[in-house]
Scaffold this motif. Structure first.
Motif, PDB file in Angstrom:
ATOM      1  N   ASN A  65      34.486  -9.200 -83.915  1.00 12.18           N
ATOM      2  CA  ASN A  65      33.458  -8.776 -84.860  1.00 12.18           C
ATOM      3  C   ASN A  65      33.435  -9.733 -86.051  1.00 12.18           C
ATOM      4  N   PRO A  66      32.279  -9.986 -86.625  1.00  7.82           N
ATOM      5  CA  PRO A  66      32.196 -10.941 -87.737  1.00  7.82           C
ATOM      6  C   PRO A  66      32.868 -10.468 -89.029  1.00  7.82           C
ATOM      7  N   ASP A  67      32.911  -9.172 -89.296  1.00  6.70           N
ATOM      8  CA  ASP A  67      33.492  -8.647 -90.538  1.00  6.70           C
ATOM      9  C   ASP A  67      34.747  -7.845 -90.257  1.00  6.70           C
ATOM     10  N   ARG A  68      35.726  -8.474 -89.672  1.00  9.24           N
ATOM     11  CA  ARG A  68      36.955  -7.790 -89.278  1.00  9.24           C
ATOM     12  C   ARG A  68      37.789  -7.363 -90.483  1.00  9.24           C
ATOM     13  N   VAL A  69      38.455  -6.230 -90.357  1.00  8.46           N
ATOM     14  CA  VAL A  69      39.437  -5.780 -91.343  1.00  8.46           C
ATOM     15  C   VAL A  69      40.723  -6.581 -91.129  1.00  8.46           C
ATOM     16  N   HIS A  70      41.153  -6.663 -89.868  1.00  7.83           N
ATOM     17  CA  HIS A  70      42.360  -7.410 -89.499  1.00  7.83           C
ATOM     18  C   HIS A  70      41.937  -8.724 -88.852  1.00  7.83           C
ATOM     19  N   LYS A  71      42.260  -9.799 -89.488  1.00  6.77           N
ATOM     20  CA  LYS A  71      41.927 -11.105 -88.914  1.00  6.77           C
ATOM     21  C   LYS A  71      42.825 -11.353 -87.708  1.00  6.77           C
ATOM     22  N   ARG A  72      42.257 -11.854 -86.649  1.00  2.00           N
ATOM     23  CA  ARG A  72      43.005 -12.149 -85.415  1.00  2.00           C
ATOM     24  C   ARG A  72      42.798 -13.613 -85.049  1.00  2.00           C
ATOM     25  N   ARG A  73      43.748 -14.142 -84.291  1.00  2.00           N
ATOM     26  CA  ARG A  73      43.666 -15.529 -83.833  1.00  2.00           C
ATOM     27  C   ARG A  73      43.959 -15.570 -82.336  1.00  2.00           C
ATOM     28  N   VAL A  74      43.248 -16.430 -81.623  1.00  2.00           N
ATOM     29  CA  VAL A  74      43.506 -16.550 -80.191  1.00  2.00           C
ATOM     30  C   VAL A  74      44.912 -17.085 -79.933  1.00  2.00           C
ATOM     31  N   GLU A  75      45.520 -17.736 -80.922  1.00  2.00           N
ATOM     32  CA  GLU A  75      46.889 -18.230 -80.767  1.00  2.00           C
ATOM     33  C   GLU A  75      47.885 -17.076 -80.587  1.00  2.00           C
ATOM     34  N   ALA A  76      47.472 -15.868 -80.932  1.00  2.00           N
ATOM     35  CA  ALA A  76      48.350 -14.702 -80.796  1.00  2.00           C
ATOM     36  C   ALA A  76      48.401 -14.175 -79.361  1.00  2.00           C
ATOM     37  N   PHE A  77      47.465 -14.595 -78.514  1.00  2.00           N
ATOM     38  CA  PHE A  77      47.453 -14.122 -77.134  1.00  2.00           C
ATOM     39  C   PHE A  77      48.792 -14.408 -76.462  1.00  2.00           C
ATOM     40  N   GLY A  78      49.323 -13.417 -75.792  1.00  2.00           N
ATOM     41  CA  GLY A  78      50.572 -13.571 -75.059  1.00  2.00           C
ATOM     42  C   GLY A  78      51.820 -13.333 -75.888  1.00  2.00           C
ATOM     43  N   LYS A  79      51.663 -13.196 -77.197  1.00  2.00           N
ATOM     44  CA  LYS A  79      52.826 -12.949 -78.055  1.00  2.00           C
ATOM     45  C   LYS A  79      53.106 -11.452 -78.118  1.00  2.00           C
ATOM     46  N   SER A  80      54.356 -11.121 -78.386  1.00  2.00           N
ATOM     47  CA  SER A  80      54.759  -9.731 -78.527  1.00  2.00           C
ATOM     48  C   SER A  80      54.117  -9.137 -79.776  1.00  2.00           C
ATOM     49  N   VAL A  81      53.589  -7.909 -79.664  1.00  2.00           N
ATOM     50  CA  VAL A  81      53.012  -7.262 -80.836  1.00  2.00           C
ATOM     51  C   VAL A  81      54.089  -6.995 -81.883  1.00  2.00           C
ATOM     52  N   LEU A  82      55.318  -6.865 -81.474  1.00  2.00           N
ATOM     53  CA  LEU A  82      56.409  -6.678 -82.435  1.00  2.00           C
ATOM     54  C   LEU A  82      56.608  -7.945 -83.260  1.00  2.00           C
ATOM     55  N   GLU A  83      56.461  -9.091 -82.624  1.00  2.00           N
ATOM     56  CA  GLU A  83      56.547 -10.380 -83.317  1.00  2.00           C
ATOM     57  C   GLU A  83      55.371 -10.568 -84.274  1.00  2.00           C
ATOM     58  N   LEU A  84      54.216 -10.046 -83.903  1.00  2.00           N
ATOM     59  CA  LEU A  84      53.015 -10.201 -84.720  1.00  2.00           C
ATOM     60  C   LEU A  84      53.002  -9.262 -85.925  1.00  2.00           C
ATOM     61  N   HIS A  85      53.828  -8.223 -85.904  1.00  2.00           N
ATOM     62  CA  HIS A  85      53.885  -7.238 -86.993  1.00  2.00           C
ATOM     63  C   HIS A  85      55.327  -7.029 -87.443  1.00  2.00           C
ATOM     64  N   PRO A  86      55.978  -8.080 -87.946  1.00  2.00           N
ATOM     65  CA  PRO A  86      57.413  -7.976 -88.262  1.00  2.00           C
ATOM     66  C   PRO A  86      57.746  -6.939 -89.327  1.00  2.00           C
ATOM     67  N   GLY A  87      56.882  -6.727 -90.294  1.00  2.00           N
ATOM     68  CA  GLY A  87      57.169  -5.779 -91.367  1.00  2.00           C
ATOM     69  C   GLY A  87      57.182  -4.327 -90.937  1.00  2.00           C
ATOM     70  N   VAL A  88      56.479  -4.022 -89.856  1.00  2.00           N
ATOM     71  CA  VAL A  88      56.404  -2.638 -89.372  1.00  2.00           C
ATOM     72  C   VAL A  88      56.796  -2.551 -87.890  1.00  2.00           C
ATOM     73  N   ALA A  89      57.522  -3.545 -87.412  1.00  2.00           N
ATOM     74  CA  ALA A  89      57.869  -3.623 -85.985  1.00  2.00           C
ATOM     75  C   ALA A  89      58.585  -2.370 -85.488  1.00  2.00           C
ATOM     76  N   HIS A  90      59.442  -1.788 -86.316  1.00  2.00           N
ATOM     77  CA  HIS A  90      60.169  -0.586 -85.886  1.00  2.00           C
ATOM     78  C   HIS A  90      59.215   0.593 -85.669  1.00  2.00           C
ATOM     79  N   HIS A  91      58.157   0.698 -86.471  1.00  2.00           N
ATOM     80  CA  HIS A  91      57.155   1.752 -86.284  1.00  2.00           C
ATOM     81  C   HIS A  91      56.327   1.485 -85.028  1.00  2.00           C
ATOM     82  N   VAL A  92      55.904   0.231 -84.867  1.00  2.00           N
ATOM     83  CA  VAL A  92      55.100  -0.158 -83.706  1.00  2.00           C
ATOM     84  C   VAL A  92      55.893   0.086 -82.424  1.00  2.00           C
ATOM     85  N   LYS A  93      57.160  -0.296 -82.416  1.00  2.00           N
ATOM     86  CA  LYS A  93      58.007  -0.101 -81.236  1.00  2.00           C
ATOM     87  C   LYS A  93      58.103   1.377 -80.871  1.00  2.00           C
ATOM     88  N   LYS A  94      58.280   2.240 -81.866  1.00  2.00           N
ATOM     89  CA  LYS A  94      58.374   3.687 -81.618  1.00  2.00           C
ATOM     90  C   LYS A  94      57.094   4.215 -80.971  1.00  2.00           C
TER      91      LYS A  94
END
Length: 171
Positions: A65-94
């Protein structure tokens, strides 16, 4: 109509669906059919964002979407979501563990906009399962709640009668 005889993993690129299968390819759903190029356009213009990570918690897709709240990059494809959200990784993992184990099917919350901007953001995470209940991954939807505010010059009817009495918009 294009049929895929041998299923294979599609490598994540910056290409749109219509560029991979062809703009005139017809995508068949339970609820109807649509051209790939039309689906690409519809997803891009939705007034909310979507993302998907697979059953191995790897980030695989997002709506562009052109007006995203969360900016995303195609470079993130294939990476662990835990790696992409280090500050809240424990919440995301749960949340993802609860989805995977069948303890939960969704998780939602609201939070204030960042950088001191007024307004709220709504985010909902949902377990994606096949028809047999097998966990396929997680989808998230993010909405800037400002879209729900009454815009200047527009009136939100409060009753069905008010809605029926609305005059067509002038062009």
């Amino acid at each position: 109509m294009t049929k895929i005889k041998n299923r294979k993993e599609v490598v994540m690129t910056e290409e749109k669906l219509s560029e991979v299968v062809g703009p005139e390819a017809i995508i068949k759903f339970e609820t109807g059919t649509i051209k790939a190029s039309t689906l690409d356009t519809i997803i891009k213009m939705l007034p909310f964002e979507m993302g998907f990570c697979d059953a191995d918690d790897k980030f695989r897709w997002f709506s562009n979407n052109p007006d995203r709240v969360h900016k995303r990059r195609v470079e993130a494809f294939g990476k662990s979501v835990l790696e992409l959200h280090p500050g809240v990784a424990h919440h995301v993992k749960k949340v993802l563990d609860d989805f995977r184990e069948g303890k939960a099917d969704e998780f939602e919350f609201w939070f204030p906009k960042r950088n001191g901007q007024p307004g709220q953001i709504y985010q909902k995470f949902m377990a994606v399962r096949d028809e047999n209940g097998k966990y396929l991954g997680s989808m998230d939807v993010t909405i800037n709640l400002d879209i729900l505010k009454d815009k200047e010059g527009k009136h939100a009817p409060e009753t069905i009668k008010e809605f029926q009495e609305l005059k067509p918009l002038d062009k």
